[in-house]
Motif scaffolding. Structure first.
Motif, PDB file in Angstrom:
ATOM      1  N   GLN A 101       3.350   2.443  -6.603  1.00 60.65           N
ATOM      2  CA  GLN A 101       2.926   3.091  -5.817  1.00 60.65           C
ATOM      3  C   GLN A 101       2.330   4.136  -5.145  1.00 60.65           C
ATOM      4  OE1 GLN A 101       3.401   0.187  -3.657  1.00 60.65           O
ATOM      5  NE2 GLN A 101       3.313  -1.181  -5.207  1.00 60.65           N
ATOM      6  N   ALA A 102       2.678   4.950  -6.318  1.00 63.76           N
ATOM      7  CA  ALA A 102       2.227   6.201  -5.885  1.00 63.76           C
ATOM      8  C   ALA A 102       0.510   6.344  -4.753  1.00 63.76           C
ATOM      9  CB  ALA A 102       1.698   7.080  -6.928  1.00 63.76           C
ATOM     10  N   GLY A 103       0.098   5.587  -5.627  1.00 66.43           N
ATOM     11  CA  GLY A 103      -1.769   5.488  -4.784  1.00 66.43           C
ATOM     12  C   GLY A 103      -2.177   4.635  -5.828  1.00 66.43           C
ATOM     13  N   PRO A 104      -3.496   4.307  -5.992  1.00 68.56           N
ATOM     14  CA  PRO A 104      -4.157   5.373  -4.779  1.00 68.56           C
ATOM     15  C   PRO A 104      -4.881   5.101  -3.337  1.00 68.56           C
ATOM     16  CG  PRO A 104      -5.696   3.560  -6.375  1.00 68.56           C
ATOM     17  CD  PRO A 104      -4.377   3.921  -5.893  1.00 68.56           C
ATOM     18  N   PRO A 105      -5.051   6.151  -2.695  1.00 67.72           N
ATOM     19  CA  PRO A 105      -5.956   7.626  -3.380  1.00 67.72           C
ATOM     20  C   PRO A 105      -5.092   8.531  -3.253  1.00 67.72           C
ATOM     21  CG  PRO A 105      -6.041   6.983  -1.027  1.00 67.72           C
ATOM     22  CD  PRO A 105      -5.119   5.313  -1.182  1.00 67.72           C
ATOM     23  N   PRO A 111      -1.033   3.358  -0.696  1.00 66.36           N
ATOM     24  CA  PRO A 111      -1.845   2.037  -1.423  1.00 66.36           C
ATOM     25  C   PRO A 111      -2.256   1.095   0.365  1.00 66.36           C
ATOM     26  CG  PRO A 111       0.411   1.581  -0.922  1.00 66.36           C
ATOM     27  CD  PRO A 111       0.315   3.380  -0.525  1.00 66.36           C
ATOM     28  N   ALA A 112      -3.601   0.923  -0.625  1.00 60.01           N
ATOM     29  CA  ALA A 112      -3.926   0.269   0.762  1.00 60.01           C
ATOM     30  C   ALA A 112      -3.862  -1.242   1.162  1.00 60.01           C
ATOM     31  CB  ALA A 112      -6.490  -0.021   0.461  1.00 60.01           C
ATOM     32  N   ASN A 113      -3.100  -2.187   0.270  1.00 64.05           N
ATOM     33  CA  ASN A 113      -2.251  -2.835   0.622  1.00 64.05           C
ATOM     34  C   ASN A 113      -0.997  -3.147   1.788  1.00 64.05           C
ATOM     35  OD1 ASN A 113      -3.765  -4.888  -1.277  1.00 64.05           O
ATOM     36  ND2 ASN A 113      -2.289  -4.330  -2.862  1.00 64.05           N
ATOM     37  N   TRP A 114      -0.742  -1.697   2.035  1.00 65.47           N
ATOM     38  CA  TRP A 114       0.294  -1.625   3.306  1.00 65.47           C
ATOM     39  C   TRP A 114      -0.374  -1.022   4.299  1.00 65.47           C
ATOM     40  CZ3 TRP A 114       3.570  -5.153   1.720  1.00 65.47           C
ATOM     41  CH2 TRP A 114       3.711  -5.455   0.527  1.00 65.47           C
ATOM     42  N   THR A 115      -1.716  -1.022   4.350  1.00 64.78           N
ATOM     43  CA  THR A 115      -2.136  -0.193   5.309  1.00 64.78           C
ATOM     44  C   THR A 115      -1.702  -1.071   7.032  1.00 64.78           C
ATOM     45  OG1 THR A 115      -3.784   0.887   4.210  1.00 64.78           O
ATOM     46  CG2 THR A 115      -4.230   0.696   6.792  1.00 64.78           C
ATOM     47  N   ALA A 116      -2.012  -2.058   7.301  1.00 65.50           N
ATOM     48  CA  ALA A 116      -1.262  -3.190   8.245  1.00 65.50           C
ATOM     49  C   ALA A 116       0.401  -2.764   9.030  1.00 65.50           C
ATOM     50  CB  ALA A 116      -1.545  -3.960   7.738  1.00 65.50           C
ATOM     51  N   ASP A 143       2.590  13.798 -18.796  1.00 62.08           N
ATOM     52  CA  ASP A 143       1.236  13.943 -18.695  1.00 62.08           C
ATOM     53  C   ASP A 143       0.579  13.704 -17.537  1.00 62.08           C
ATOM     54  OD1 ASP A 143       2.932  15.887 -18.777  1.00 62.08           O
ATOM     55  OD2 ASP A 143       1.696  17.377 -21.347  1.00 62.08           O
ATOM     56  N   ASN A 144       0.073  12.655 -18.356  1.00 56.54           N
ATOM     57  CA  ASN A 144      -1.283  12.061 -17.452  1.00 56.54           C
ATOM     58  C   ASN A 144      -1.227  11.710 -16.335  1.00 56.54           C
ATOM     59  OD1 ASN A 144      -0.145   9.744 -18.700  1.00 56.54           O
ATOM     60  ND2 ASN A 144      -2.026   9.365 -19.851  1.00 56.54           N
ATOM     61  N   GLN A 145       0.258  11.387 -15.981  1.00 54.75           N
ATOM     62  CA  GLN A 145       0.746  10.723 -14.843  1.00 54.75           C
ATOM     63  C   GLN A 145       0.768  11.768 -13.496  1.00 54.75           C
ATOM     64  OE1 GLN A 145       3.140   7.270 -14.751  1.00 54.75           O
ATOM     65  NE2 GLN A 145       1.702   6.126 -16.902  1.00 54.75           N
ATOM     66  N   PRO A 146       0.912  11.249 -12.298  1.00 50.96           N
ATOM     67  CA  PRO A 146       1.484  11.948 -11.224  1.00 50.96           C
ATOM     68  C   PRO A 146       2.646  12.488 -11.172  1.00 50.96           C
ATOM     69  CG  PRO A 146       0.854  10.046 -10.305  1.00 50.96           C
ATOM     70  CD  PRO A 146       0.365   9.680 -12.178  1.00 50.96           C
ATOM     71  N   LEU A 151       3.913  14.684  -6.649  1.00 49.44           N
ATOM     72  CA  LEU A 151       3.617  13.290  -5.620  1.00 49.44           C
ATOM     73  C   LEU A 151       4.843  13.293  -4.455  1.00 49.44           C
ATOM     74  CD1 LEU A 151       4.928  10.674  -7.909  1.00 49.44           C
ATOM     75  CD2 LEU A 151       2.983  10.795  -7.358  1.00 49.44           C
ATOM     76  N   ALA A 152       6.063  14.771  -4.443  1.00 51.07           N
ATOM     77  CA  ALA A 152       6.537  15.081  -2.465  1.00 51.07           C
ATOM     78  C   ALA A 152       5.472  15.706  -2.141  1.00 51.07           C
ATOM     79  CB  ALA A 152       7.798  14.996  -3.098  1.00 51.07           C
ATOM     80  N   GLN A 153       4.930  16.820  -2.880  1.00 48.37           N
ATOM     81  CA  GLN A 153       4.153  17.948  -2.222  1.00 48.37           C
ATOM     82  C   GLN A 153       2.597  17.231  -2.068  1.00 48.37           C
ATOM     83  OE1 GLN A 153       3.718  20.265  -5.760  1.00 48.37           O
ATOM     84  NE2 GLN A 153       4.632  21.946  -4.607  1.00 48.37           N
TER      85      GLN A 153
END
Length: 468
Positions: A101-105, A111-116, A143-146, A151-153
């Motif tokens: 659920q962290a992203g993108p972007p 996440p765009a699905n929850w913009t509304a 290491d290849n994930q946030p 994420l908090a920053q």
């Protein structure tokens, strides 16, 4: 948070059932009870099943029950569960869910699905769970994930942006992020409280005073505009078209708790400064007075003596109250004994609201199970019982870069995709604003504008009408 729910009524207790048995003098018994409760809690989660979305509880309304933010709250509750009990059963699931659920972007929980239905508080709840993972040395992602701190920053950076803090009401975050969402005209305590809380904790974790200065500015705005009174009552919010003078004076337990925990971190970060000591003491006293009548947590705005008129969101607030008050004791020992005395009494009452299978109701003051079940109610009970383990020797105070924390940060998280080496932000002057030290925050305004056309199907009036 928002949910246009119908009023819920409780006519009385269901037929007597065998209650959950807990020996509150035995950490092992408390852990066993927590395991029973969390087993029932996870029956509400289906994101790990084929065709379902990882990380979220079933929703959103009206076809489901839960908005996106409560998934973030769920995983924070599970990080605390692991931290307090050392049970790793759900750790892999928790890690994967937050990461999904962290992203993108830009891995900033937008996440765009929850913009509304995306509010600053919703985004902030996910950020708090990531920050808790960093502070507790929860298992780090590959290491290849946030990373958790990163994420908090990212959440803090996006919320510190000038386009989030406009001049209406003299500053402060709005409730909603897209400008066409219902609630965009509302500035509330929880959005600003989470931002304050996050800044205070990032300051302590990183040692970077930028976060502390912005947190202090946020506190000053909240008190200056009247969302928090001199006696530490915290009101819900007000509308920008009235210059935030039409104060909605309902008080919710999670508002009190998020400011208390943030103030405790500022007290710790400032080495016990008098001003933050007074704020911690004042908030502790008023929180207990308002939300623990007779020593048991009550959601005073909607948990009435004769009936319940809480929305689905509100049914989960007592869990955050317990979790954040317990965390306060680790960084502000001056209120440890006061807080733990009431948390123990409240947790004992919470246990009486659960049956022997670990299914828990909402009302803790009746001495029995009331039949009002749900994910929020399960999180409440789990938080109440697991928080009693906060004084166990293996439960350390929140970690920092100097005390063994292992999560890697990125001060530019959420601003671009290139990344920068972990380290402190550039120093800022006293007069600098929230995002002045990092001008690239402005680029986020394009993202907000791009998704502004989406509007919520669920107006804030649904939340207010449930309380009228």
């Amino acid at each position: 948070m928002k949910y246009a729910a119908s009023v819920l009524a409780v006519a009385g207790l269901l037929a007597p059932a065998t209650a959950l048995t807990v020996d509150f003098n035995s950490p092992d018994s408390i852990k066993a009870a927590c395991k029973t409760i969390i087993t029932q809690l996870m029956t509400y989660y289906n994101g790990n099943q084929p065709g379902m979305t990882p990380g979220i509880l079933p929703g959103p309304p009206p076809n489901g029950d839960y908005y996106w933010w409560e998934g973030g709250a769920l995983w924070g509750t599970l990080v605390d569960y692991w931290h307090f009990t050392q049970d790793t059963t759900y750790n892999n699931l928790t890690e994967a869910s937050i990461q999904f659920q962290a992203g993108p972007p830009q891995n900033c929980f937008m996440p765009a699905n929850w913009t509304a239905s995306l509010g600053n508080d919703d985004q902030g709840f996910w950020g708090l769970s990531a920050l808790l993972a960093a502070e507790t040395n929860f298992q780090n992602p590959p290491d290849n994930q946030p990373q958790w701190l990163e994420l908090a920053q990212a959440v803090w950076n996006t919320q510190a942006a000038p386009d989030r803090h406009d001049d209406t009401c003299g500053g402060g975050l709005r409730w909603q992020i897209p400008l066409t969402n219902n609630g965009y005209d509302y500035k509330n305590s929880i959005a600003n409280g989470i931002f304050f809380n996050t800044g205070a904790r990032l300051a302590r974790y990183t040692g970077n005073d930028t976060y502390a200065k912005v947190a202090t500015d946020t506190w000053n705005w909240v008190t200056g505009v009247g969302l928090m009174t001199p006696t530490f009552d915290i009101y819900d919010g007000a509308h920008v078209e009235h210059n935030c003078t039409d104060m909605y004076k309902q008080q919710f337990s999670y508002n009190a708790a998020v400011y208390l925990q943030g103030a405790a971190f500022m007290y710790n970060y400032t080495n016990g400064s008098t001003v933050w000591k007074e704020r911690v003491l004042g908030l502790t006293k008023r929180t207990i007075e308002n939300f623990f009548p007779n020593g048991t947590a009550v959601e005073m705005a909607c948990e009435l003596p004769t009936h319940i008129q809480c929305t689905t969101d509100m049914l989960s607030f007592k869990g955050y109250l317990h979790r954040w008050m317990a965390a306060t004791t680790k960084v502000a020992p001056i209120v440890h004994d006061t807080i733990m005395a009431v948390l123990k009494t409240s947790a004992a009452s919470a246990a009486t609201a659960c049956d022997s299978s670990g299914v828990c109701g909402f009302r803790w003051t009746t001495g029995g199970y009331d039949g009002m079940t749900g994910a929020g109610q399960q999180m409440n009970a789990l938080a109440a019982l697991s928080s009693l383990l906060v004084d166990e020797p293996y439960v350390k105070p929140p970690l920092t870069n100097k005390t063994g924390a292992t999560s890697k940060g990125n001060p530019a998280a959420g601003l671009d995709t290139t990344g920068v080496p972990d380290g402190p932000l550039a120093p800022i002057t006293t007069g600098d604003k929230a995002g002045a030290s990092i001008l690239t925050l402005l680029m986020l305004s394009g993202l907000v504008a791009a998704c502004a056309w989406l509007s919520s199907d669920f107006s804030e009036s649904g939340r207010w009408n449930a309380l009228s």
